[in-house]
Design a protein around this motif. Structure first.
Motif, short mmCIF file in Angstrom:
data_model
loop_
_atom_site.label_atom_id
_atom_site.label_comp_id
_atom_site.label_asym_id
_atom_site.label_seq_id
_atom_site.Cartn_x
_atom_site.Cartn_y
_atom_site.Cartn_z
N GLY A 15 5.32 44.41 -33.81
CA GLY A 15 5.89 43.46 -32.86
C GLY A 15 7.33 43.13 -33.17
O GLY A 15 8.18 43.06 -32.28
N GLY A 16 7.64 42.94 -34.46
CA GLY A 16 9.03 42.66 -34.85
C GLY A 16 9.97 43.79 -34.48
O GLY A 16 11.08 43.56 -34.01
N ALA A 17 9.51 45.02 -34.68
CA ALA A 17 10.34 46.18 -34.33
C ALA A 17 10.57 46.26 -32.83
O ALA A 17 11.70 46.49 -32.37
CB ALA A 17 9.69 47.47 -34.84
N VAL A 18 9.52 46.03 -32.05
CA VAL A 18 9.65 46.10 -30.59
C VAL A 18 10.54 44.97 -30.08
O VAL A 18 11.42 45.19 -29.23
CB VAL A 18 8.26 46.07 -29.91
N ILE A 19 10.34 43.78 -30.61
CA ILE A 19 11.16 42.64 -30.19
C ILE A 19 12.62 42.86 -30.55
O ILE A 19 13.52 42.60 -29.74
CB ILE A 19 10.61 41.33 -30.78
N ALA A 20 12.89 43.37 -31.74
CA ALA A 20 14.27 43.65 -32.14
C ALA A 20 14.89 44.72 -31.25
O ALA A 20 16.06 44.63 -30.87
CB ALA A 20 14.32 44.08 -33.60
N LEU A 25 18.58 45.88 -26.91
CA LEU A 25 18.75 46.55 -25.62
C LEU A 25 19.21 45.59 -24.53
O LEU A 25 20.15 45.86 -23.80
CB LEU A 25 17.42 47.20 -25.22
N PHE A 26 18.54 44.43 -24.43
CA PHE A 26 18.81 43.50 -23.33
C PHE A 26 19.66 42.30 -23.74
O PHE A 26 20.11 41.55 -22.88
CB PHE A 26 17.49 42.96 -22.75
N GLY A 27 19.82 42.09 -25.04
CA GLY A 27 20.58 40.93 -25.50
C GLY A 27 19.77 39.64 -25.44
O GLY A 27 20.30 38.56 -25.55
N GLY A 28 18.50 39.74 -25.23
CA GLY A 28 17.66 38.54 -25.16
C GLY A 28 16.20 38.91 -25.31
O GLY A 28 15.84 40.08 -25.39
N GLY A 30 14.26 37.62 -27.82
CA GLY A 30 13.78 37.47 -29.19
C GLY A 30 12.70 36.42 -29.34
O GLY A 30 11.53 36.74 -29.53
N SER A 31 13.05 35.16 -29.24
CA SER A 31 12.07 34.10 -29.44
C SER A 31 11.08 33.99 -28.29
O SER A 31 9.95 33.55 -28.48
CB SER A 31 12.77 32.76 -29.64
N VAL A 32 11.52 34.38 -27.11
CA VAL A 32 10.61 34.36 -25.96
C VAL A 32 9.41 35.25 -26.22
O VAL A 32 8.29 34.93 -25.84
CB VAL A 32 11.36 34.82 -24.68
N LEU A 33 9.63 36.34 -26.91
CA LEU A 33 8.53 37.26 -27.23
C LEU A 33 7.92 36.96 -28.60
O LEU A 33 6.72 37.12 -28.80
CB LEU A 33 9.04 38.70 -27.20
N ALA A 34 8.74 36.50 -29.54
CA ALA A 34 8.26 36.31 -30.92
C ALA A 34 7.25 35.18 -31.02
O ALA A 34 6.22 35.32 -31.69
CB ALA A 34 9.44 36.05 -31.85
N THR A 35 7.50 34.05 -30.38
CA THR A 35 6.59 32.92 -30.51
C THR A 35 5.18 33.26 -30.03
O THR A 35 4.22 33.07 -30.77
CB THR A 35 7.15 31.68 -29.79
N ALA A 55 12.24 32.12 -35.18
CA ALA A 55 13.68 31.84 -35.22
C ALA A 55 14.35 32.54 -36.39
O ALA A 55 15.45 33.09 -36.25
CB ALA A 55 13.92 30.33 -35.29
N ALA A 56 13.68 32.53 -37.53
CA ALA A 56 14.25 33.20 -38.71
C ALA A 56 14.39 34.70 -38.47
O ALA A 56 15.44 35.30 -38.75
CB ALA A 56 13.37 32.95 -39.94
N ALA A 57 13.35 35.31 -37.94
CA ALA A 57 13.38 36.76 -37.68
C ALA A 57 14.41 37.11 -36.62
O ALA A 57 15.17 38.07 -36.76
CB ALA A 57 12.00 37.25 -37.27
N VAL A 58 14.44 36.33 -35.56
CA VAL A 58 15.38 36.60 -34.47
C VAL A 58 16.82 36.42 -34.93
O VAL A 58 17.71 37.17 -34.53
CB VAL A 58 15.05 35.73 -33.24
N ALA A 59 17.07 35.44 -35.80
CA ALA A 59 18.43 35.22 -36.31
C ALA A 59 18.95 36.45 -37.06
O ALA A 59 20.09 36.88 -36.86
CB ALA A 59 18.47 34.00 -37.22
N VAL A 60 18.10 37.03 -37.89
CA VAL A 60 18.49 38.24 -38.63
C VAL A 60 18.76 39.39 -37.66
O VAL A 60 19.78 40.09 -37.76
CB VAL A 60 17.41 38.62 -39.66
N ASN A 61 17.86 39.57 -36.69
CA ASN A 61 18.03 40.65 -35.72
C ASN A 61 19.25 40.44 -34.84
O ASN A 61 19.98 41.38 -34.52
CB ASN A 61 16.77 40.79 -34.86
N ALA A 62 19.50 39.19 -34.45
CA ALA A 62 20.67 38.90 -33.62
C ALA A 62 21.96 39.18 -34.40
O ALA A 62 22.94 39.67 -33.83
CB ALA A 62 20.63 37.45 -33.15
#
Length: 126
Positions: A15-20, A25-28, A30-35, A55-62
């Protein structure tokens, strides 16, 4: 480690790989899918923990996405800095408020916000 979480670790990795990928790809997204992924697939049972973990995971990916986009000259820095500053203020206020709100109420608000965003995205860009 919690049993449900240990069973969900492969789901967290995939899931983390797909969300990243989608974030890059889309610039958005992250948290919408991660939560929801962390709650309903990985097995984290507390919405507050899922939000913080996502939020922690998305921050690193962002941050990684920003580095690639910046190297490609795809960042309008004055706009990005203004947007980030306002976003930081909103993020701090939202995080402080979220700690005071029941987890199920947070999920209901999250669902309504995502519904509103989804409907807005169906409209043509002007």
């Amino acid at each position: 480690m919690d049993g449900a979480l240990s069973l969900g670790l492969p789901a967290a990795v995939v899931g983390g790989a797909v969300i990243a990928l989608l974030l890059g790809l889309f610039g958005g997204g992250g948290s919408v899918l991660a939560t929801p992924l962390l709650l309903y697939v990985v097995g984290i049972d507390d919405p507050h923990v899922a939000i913080g973990t996502g939020a922690a995971a998305v921050a690193v990916n962002a941050g990684a996405n920003l580095a690639v986009q910046a190297r490609g000259g795809q960042v309008k820095w004055p706009c990005a800095i203004s947007f980030a500053g306002a976003g930081l203020a909103g993020s701090l206020a939202g995080a402080a408020l979220a700690q005071r709100v029941d987890g199920q109420a947070l999920l209901g608000g999250f669902a309504l916000a995502m519904l509103a965003v989804g409907l807005a995205m169906l409209r043509p860009v002007r």
